[in-house]
Design an enzyme around this catalytic site. Structure first.
Site, mmCIF file in Angstrom:
data_model
loop_
_atom_site.group_PDB
_atom_site.id
_atom_site.type_symbol
_atom_site.label_atom_id
_atom_site.label_comp_id
_atom_site.label_asym_id
_atom_site.label_seq_id
_atom_site.Cartn_x
_atom_site.Cartn_y
_atom_site.Cartn_z
ATOM 1 C CG ASN A 26 -1.361 0.927 1.416
ATOM 2 O OD1 ASN A 26 -1.357 2.275 0.609
ATOM 3 N ND2 ASN A 26 -2.136 1.297 2.793
ATOM 4 C CB SER A 64 5.737 -2.095 11.644
ATOM 5 O OG SER A 64 4.741 -0.987 12.057
ATOM 6 N N GLY A 120 2.837 2.218 10.495
ATOM 7 C CA GLY A 120 3.623 3.235 10.488
ATOM 8 C C GLY A 120 4.325 3.291 11.645
ATOM 9 C CD GLU A 128 -3.444 -2.964 7.118
ATOM 10 O OE1 GLU A 128 -2.339 -2.505 7.141
ATOM 11 O OE2 GLU A 128 -4.310 -1.697 6.839
ATOM 12 C CE LYS A 150 0.012 3.259 5.257
ATOM 13 N NZ LYS A 150 0.130 3.543 5.981
ATOM 14 C CD GLU A 186 -2.494 5.182 6.755
ATOM 15 O OE1 GLU A 186 -2.802 5.062 5.335
ATOM 16 O OE2 GLU A 186 -2.275 5.069 7.468
ATOM 17 C CG HIS A 209 -5.973 1.777 5.457
ATOM 18 N ND1 HIS A 209 -5.404 2.514 6.114
ATOM 19 C CD2 HIS A 209 -5.084 0.941 5.150
ATOM 20 C CE1 HIS A 209 -4.454 2.888 6.318
ATOM 21 N NE2 HIS A 209 -3.491 1.392 5.801
#
Ligand code: PGA
Length: 255
Positions: A9, A213, A173, A167, A11, A97, A95
């Site tokens: 991904n 991560s 991240g 996730e 992003k 985010e 996701h």
């Protein structure tokens, strides 16, 4: 047996030129058919060019988001049909985010998943708890709510056409990976939920990816867990060498 999946991904990273360079490197670096299914999710602007480079290769292309409507007055949004035309076979939905920064709710995610399936795209349905939810012992409740509402009114056939990515928000991240044991616990829970709602067979055939991560250092241990069928990788998917190492995680097993 579920075929393992390694998905990158990107992003909001990479220009079209950078994305094309990566795609060529990946295509040439994976000269032989990889054991895992390989998917990359470039930003919208690079989808067509990346899909063009990867035509005829085993690598699949995913979008990072879609709108649930087929077309219309939705400034700034992209439809499922547009993604198919650009060469996508997959799309990330829900996701963290998108959920936290762009206010996507479980019911909106449910619509997006349905739209993706109707267009023939394979959704990668993302779920995961925040640190606070974990610390308050609400992980199980949150995961089950996200599954129940995100997959509301889904048939067993619908479930067979999507991938799930667990996730944990606190691991995305941050460099803080869930331990293989922590990830396995939640993957087991997800599979059990699918078995309960649908069937043991459907559950056994569902690919459940871990994200947060993941790096070439920890991928083999994570993939060694019985209910982890793949990885959804952000940071470590941005360099082609690192991504190829992830795809070849079997060769670094025990490293
Ligand atoms: P990360 O991102 O690998 O950089 O933690 C994972 C993701 O957001 O899918």
């Amino acid at each position: 047996m579920v075929r393992p999946v390694i998905a990158g991904n990107w992003k909001m990273n990479k220009t079209v030129a950078e994305a094309v360079d990566f795609a060529k490197g990946l295509r040439d670096g994976l000269a032989t058919e990889p054991v895992a299914e390989v998917i990359i999710a470039p930003p919208f602007t690079a989808l067509w060019a990346v899909a063009d480079v990867l035509k005829g290769s085993p690598v699949r292309v995913a979008a990072q988001n879609l709108h649930e409507a087929p077309k219309g007055a939705f400034t700034g949004e992209i439809s499922a049909g547009m993604l198919v035309e650009a060469g996508c076979t997959h799309v990330l939905v829900g996701h963290s985010e998108r959920r936290t920064l762009f206010g996507e709710t479980d019911s909106r995610i449910n619509l997006k998943l349905k739209t993706a399936l109707a267009a023939g795209l394979t959704p990668i349905f993302c779920i995961g708890e925040t640190l606070q939810e974990r610390e308050e012992n609400r992980m199980k409740t949150v995961i089950e709510r996200q599954l129940k509402e995100g997959l509301n009114n889904f048939t067993a056939d619908d479930i067979s056409r999507l991938l799930i990515a667990y996730e944990p928000v606190w691991a995305i991240g941050t460099g803080k990976t869930a331990t293989p044991g922590q990830a396995q616990e939640v993957h087991g829970l997800i599979r059990k939920w699918i078995a309960g709602q649908y069937s043991a067979e459907r559950a056994a055939q569902t690919a459940i990816l871990y994200g947060g991560s993941v790096t070439p250092k920890n991928v083999a241990d994570l993939m060694g867990q019985p209910d982890i069928n793949g990885a959804l990788v952000g940071g470590a998917s941005l360099e082609v060498d690192s991504f190829i190492q992830l795809v070849r995680y079997q060769t670094i097993q025990g490293a």
